[in-house]
Structure formats: C-alpha cells, structure tokens
Design an enzyme around this catalytic site. Structure first.
Site, PDB file in Angstrom:
ATOM      1  NE  ARG A  26      -3.509  -2.236   2.868  1.00 42.90           N
ATOM      2  CZ  ARG A  26      -3.215  -3.375   3.496  1.00 42.90           C
ATOM      3  NH1 ARG A  26      -1.999  -3.548   4.014  1.00 42.90           N
ATOM      4  NH2 ARG A  26      -4.116  -4.330   3.610  1.00 42.90           N
ATOM      5  CE  LYS A  45      -6.415  -0.898   4.833  1.00 39.57           C
ATOM      6  NZ  LYS A  45      -7.731  -1.142   4.201  1.00 39.57           N
ATOM      7  CG  HIS A 101      -5.291   0.665  -3.571  1.00 37.94           C
ATOM      8  ND1 HIS A 101      -4.534   0.644  -2.403  1.00 37.94           N
ATOM      9  CD2 HIS A 101      -6.227  -0.303  -3.418  1.00 37.94           C
ATOM     10  CE1 HIS A 101      -5.012  -0.284  -1.595  1.00 37.94           C
ATOM     11  NE2 HIS A 101      -6.035  -0.878  -2.190  1.00 37.94           N
ATOM     12  NE  ARG A 113      -3.232  -3.493  -1.338  1.00 33.91           N
ATOM     13  CZ  ARG A 113      -2.654  -4.298  -0.463  1.00 33.91           C
ATOM     14  NH1 ARG A 113      -1.339  -4.431  -0.485  1.00 33.91           N
ATOM     15  NH2 ARG A 113      -3.364  -4.961   0.428  1.00 33.91           N
ATOM     16  CG  HIS A 148      -6.104  -8.616   1.147  1.00 39.16           C
ATOM     17  ND1 HIS A 148      -6.290  -9.012  -0.162  1.00 39.16           N
ATOM     18  CD2 HIS A 148      -5.970  -7.267   1.099  1.00 39.16           C
ATOM     19  CE1 HIS A 148      -6.268  -7.960  -0.958  1.00 39.16           C
ATOM     20  NE2 HIS A 148      -6.061  -6.892  -0.216  1.00 39.16           N
ATOM     21  CE1 TYR A 197      -6.757  -6.678  -6.886  1.00 39.77           C
ATOM     22  CE2 TYR A 197      -6.591  -7.915  -4.849  1.00 39.77           C
ATOM     23  CZ  TYR A 197      -6.582  -6.718  -5.511  1.00 39.77           C
ATOM     24  OH  TYR A 197      -6.406  -5.548  -4.821  1.00 39.77           O
TER      25      TYR A 197
END
Length: 300
Positions: A149, A173, A246, A249, A272, A281
């Site tokens: 990110r 995150k 992004h 990414r 994730h 994806y």
C-alpha cells in the site's frame, strides 16, 4: 448518555483497543458525526430504528453513493453493538437496519505490456542520474514489485529493506507487520537510489530521517506526492483520468494470479485479513481471460 460523548468513546476504543488504521477511524468518526446531526439533542438510548432509517434515507436523497450508505450503516451497527456491550443502552436499534448492497466494481488494472513500457521509461529517466527520477523509479518498481500500500511505502525506513534477500518489512493495517518479497528490477532500482539518490536528497534537509523515500526537500515522502506521481505516469497506460498507487497494488495482485500464484500466497503478500478481499482479483483474471478468448479464438 449524550450521543456525541458515546461516539467519541467508541472511536477512541477503535483507535486504542482495536488499533484500527487512522483512515478507518476517521471514516467511523465522520459517519457518526453525520449521524449525530440527525440525532440532534436526543440521548443515546432515545435513538431508535426509525431515526437510523431516516438518516440513511436523507443520505440517499442527497445522492450519496451505495458504497457510502453501506459503510455508514455498518458504522452505525458497530457503534450500537459496542454501546450495548458497554451497557450504555439496553436495546440495539441498529439490528434491523438495512442498507443497499455495495455495487461490485472491478479494480483498475494495467496490462503486463503497459507496466513494462511504463517501467522501462522510468528506468531510462533514472539513467540520467537525476535524484528525483531515480527515487521515482525505485518507488514505482517497489509498488508494483511487492504490491504494498502507499501508506506502507511511505512508512518504510532504510533498515526495513534487505537488498540481499530482496524483501521489505512493512507495517500494514492494524499495525500488523509482514515481510514482502520484490524482484530483481526493484532491487536494482532501490540499490541505485540508496547509493546515489537518497544521499543527495538528504543533503537538502538540515535534519536527518530514517525514511526510505525522501521528498524534494529531504524529508520522508508523503502519500500525496506518491499519488501525484502515479497519476501522472500510470493514467496514460490504463486510459483512466483518476488512478492512484492502489492501481499498482491491484495490478501486482492480478499479474501474480495470471502467472499461477496461489490465492492464499497472494493474500499473505498483500496483507489481507480475509481471503474474500483477495478473491476480487480472481474475477479480474477471469474477465481478462474471457476478453482474450473472445478476441483470439475463431469460434468465440
């Protein structure tokens, strides 16, 4: 209890106990502030389902996107569930609150040929030994090569990158740390940047920083500068006016799956928390495969 007092306590809980990202906490705070306007002077226990439905209806009337409505409904449900757990209310008024489903939009993805053209052009620019061009080349190679990110890129310190192993240690995150690999082109670009470009940029500042990527003034680079760079160089290759880091990414993840990477491995690389987030994806890859088939097969 006053609604605004409870909302402040909840966002503090998200920040300090659940340790959500700053962006997520800001989103919750914004949604609850908007709800607070609808609630007015009512106390927390006086808020009922009709109040919440009216709040979402007014948001619909002013043209808020379906994704915004869904996010606000989720924020309200999380808040009132927490309030009930804390015994601030007896009944959770949000249990029957329903918002429109988020419309699924596939992410913007550049083709492998487009990425080769973009990065070849950046490498050629970096050969001029211009410190900014070398820095930009290193950032773009790392963003695409690792799928990290933009916040993770900006948060990298010099010591977080291991050129010998071609890995970077990033803080994702929820303050979750992971190690991501990157390829030989990124390693070469980073090595050149660290040797010849970063010292020149650092000399422009009167203070020192451990940040890996530096601004034109020698400070740790900010996300806005990275957004500006990516929008400038990537937009012509994907045919979209608004595109940011992004997209690199998304592109990295899609190309990994196109190349046969395991879905769970891609989940680990991207950081994730849920496999469901990564599965988007697979839809991108399937659509690209279908488009290729229709263009190439004589019986399509």
């Amino acid at each position: 209890m006053d609604f605004s007092v409870a909302a402040s306590a909840f966002t503090e809980h998200l920040e300090k106990v659940r340790r959500l990202s700053n962006a997520t906490v800001r989103a919750y705070r914004s949604d609850l502030r908007d709800l607070g306007v609808a609630v007015g002077d009512a106390q927390l226990h006086e808020v009922d389902l009709e109040t919440l439905r009216g709040w979402l209806w007014r948001a619909t009337q002013r043209g808020d996107a379906r994704s915004t409505l869904a996010r606000r409904a989720a924020a309200a449900r999380s808040f009132f569930s927490w309030a009930q757990e804390q015994e601030l209310i007896d009944v959770d008024p949000s249990l029957r609150l329903i918002a429109p489903r988020r419309g699924r939009t596939l992410p913007t993805v550049a083709s492998q040929e487009a990425m080769k053209g973009l990065l070849d052009a950046q490498r050629a620019a970096a050969e001029s030994a211009d410190p900014i061009a070398m820095r930009d080349h290193g950032m773009l190679e790392l963003l695409y090569g690792s799928g990290i990110r933009v916040s993770e890129l900006c948060g990298l310190d010099v010591d977080d990158v291991d050129l010998d192993r071609a890995t970077a240690r990033v803080l994702g995150k929820g303050s979750k740390e992971r190690v991501v690999p990157f390829g030989a082109p990124a390693r070469l670009a980073l090595g050149a940047y660290l040797t010849r470009s970063r010292p020149a940029l650092l000399a422009r500042s009167s203070t020192t920083t451990s940040g890996l990527f530096l601004s034109t003034r020698g400070a740790r680079i900010g996300s806005r500068a990275v957004y500006t760079l990516v929008a400038e160089v990537l937009s012509p290759f994907v045919g979209a006016e608004t595109v940011g880091p992004h997209a690199l990414r998304h592109t990295a993840a899609t190309h990994l799956l196109d190349g046969g990477a395991d879905l769970r491995a891609v989940q680990e690389i991207l950081g994730h928390a849920s496999l469901g987030t990564t599965q988007i994806y697979t839809h991108v890859s399937a659509e690209r495969l279908t488009a290729t088939y229709r263009l190439a097969h004589p019986r399509a």
